[in-house]
Enzyme design. Sequence first.
Site, PDB file in Angstrom:
ATOM      1  CD  GLU A  23      -2.458   1.236   2.767  1.00 23.98           C
ATOM      2  OE1 GLU A  23      -3.416   2.010   2.913  1.00 23.98           O
ATOM      3  OE2 GLU A  23      -2.049   0.476   3.680  1.00 23.98           O
ATOM      4  CE  LYS A  64      -8.455   1.391   3.353  1.00 17.06           C
ATOM      5  NZ  LYS A  64      -7.437   1.779   4.350  1.00 17.06           N
ATOM      6  CB  CYS A 103      -5.123  -0.880   4.610  1.00 19.33           C
ATOM      7  SG  CYS A 103      -4.680  -0.580   6.346  1.00 19.33           S
TER       8      CYS A 103
END
Length: 493
Positions: free
Chosen positions: A261, A322, A372
């Site tokens: 990430e 995300k 994440c």
Amino acid sequence: MKRLKSFLCSRPALFLLGLAGALAFAPYFIFPVIWIGFAVLAHKNNQATRKSCFFNAFCFGAGIGITGMHWLAYTMTIGDGTYTWLVPLIWLGSAIVFGTYYGIPAYLSAFSKPGYARWFAFAGWFGIFEWIRGIALSGFPWNVIGNIWNAYLPILQTVSIVGIYGLGIITVFIFTWPKFGQTVKNTIIPIVLLCLLYGFGAWRLYDAPRDTVWGIKLRLVQPNVPCSLKWDPRAARQNIAKTIHLSRENSEGITHLIWPETAMPFLMNTEHDERANLMAAMQQGSILITGAMRSLKNPQKDLANSLFVLDDLTNILTYYDKAHLVPFGEYTPLRGIIPWDKYVPFESDIMAGPGPQTIPIAKALPAGPMICYEAIFSGQVVDKKQRPKWLINITNDGWYGMSAGPHQHFAMAQTRAVEEGLPLVRAANDGISAVVDAYGQIWGMLGLGEEGVVDAPLPRAIAPTPFAQFGNTLPLILAFGLILISFFTKKNS
């Protein structure tokens, strides 16, 4: 002896048992300590009033919340120490949240009669409120009870049917067995049930194939860049050079590179010259999958935390934004009311993407990306309309330091693979990076705080599991079924 028994059933003792109970989670997985705590809690609450049931369970859950989530305090100490004063509040908040989510099921179970009825009810209500914790106020399903079994892979196989919440219900059902430890019969029966779970999983793993996708060789790169340097412009060149070097070294035959990430500290879709430098990392014909920020409109103001797929000329083939953002990490809830800002170095909130997607991966199979902590949400990681063939999880767990946090995070990501019947490929900045097959078996791993790479083939997906088909409907049916049984149960334990 009477004094000892009296103390063990007191609220301070339940709190201490909760503090110790967190040892059942990663990286320790000492499950007997939390079993003892649940057994004592069940004994204490069997004849207690509703109010007493709530506060007894609250004390136990508060202890688990403090030690199980201790790593949250570490995130407040990174940087210049601006947020260090929040550490006591973080611990207090963890205690209140976990205490409440343990206390309410105990309170509701007290509407059932003492004995077997209350035992059925507590397991059911507990499962429902673990599920609620996973979706309420953006959700925080960290350290749900089922994750104590990640080190016991045969038992973890149960999540392929009823998911992590269902395994939690079964676990609490076993751990709160009436008169556990008081009679031989009531001590042996729950142990036998646990052995049956283990037997089912061992049978499932015995037949587990080890098929791979032909022609694909993955390299997961773990650069181990400290959070204090990750966004430091003076260290950017050095960090990029380290990541490229790890990618190129002995890379013959590598078809797909996977970086963590925000591995690149620039806007991937607008800073073309910076992006072009990444060609040095790749062999001819290889593909790069990496995390980076994406500019939506105005640079540094409208940004998305994204996963990019690039070809060997660094053309952007596809991307994923995300969707499940971290409160106070990537956006500030109740902005203007709460007196502090988010904890990331950008002027405005990160913008959320549309949700679970299946994206094409050049020269490989379609994948389901997770960035994440999106990987911790059971039943929320796969596009139901277009099932992917593998899961990609990129993350930066550097915020947690060398604590239990990254281990717990990896355990939850591993669970998603078993639930969905899909292999998981996970690249973390400083660990834990791994390739996990659809049964949760680890094919290659790099530990926390290590610098290096993981080279591995891509495991094949298996047929959709019952959980993949029905999601959290199955554990909720199990939970409500136990509650319903409790109202028709008359015999006391």
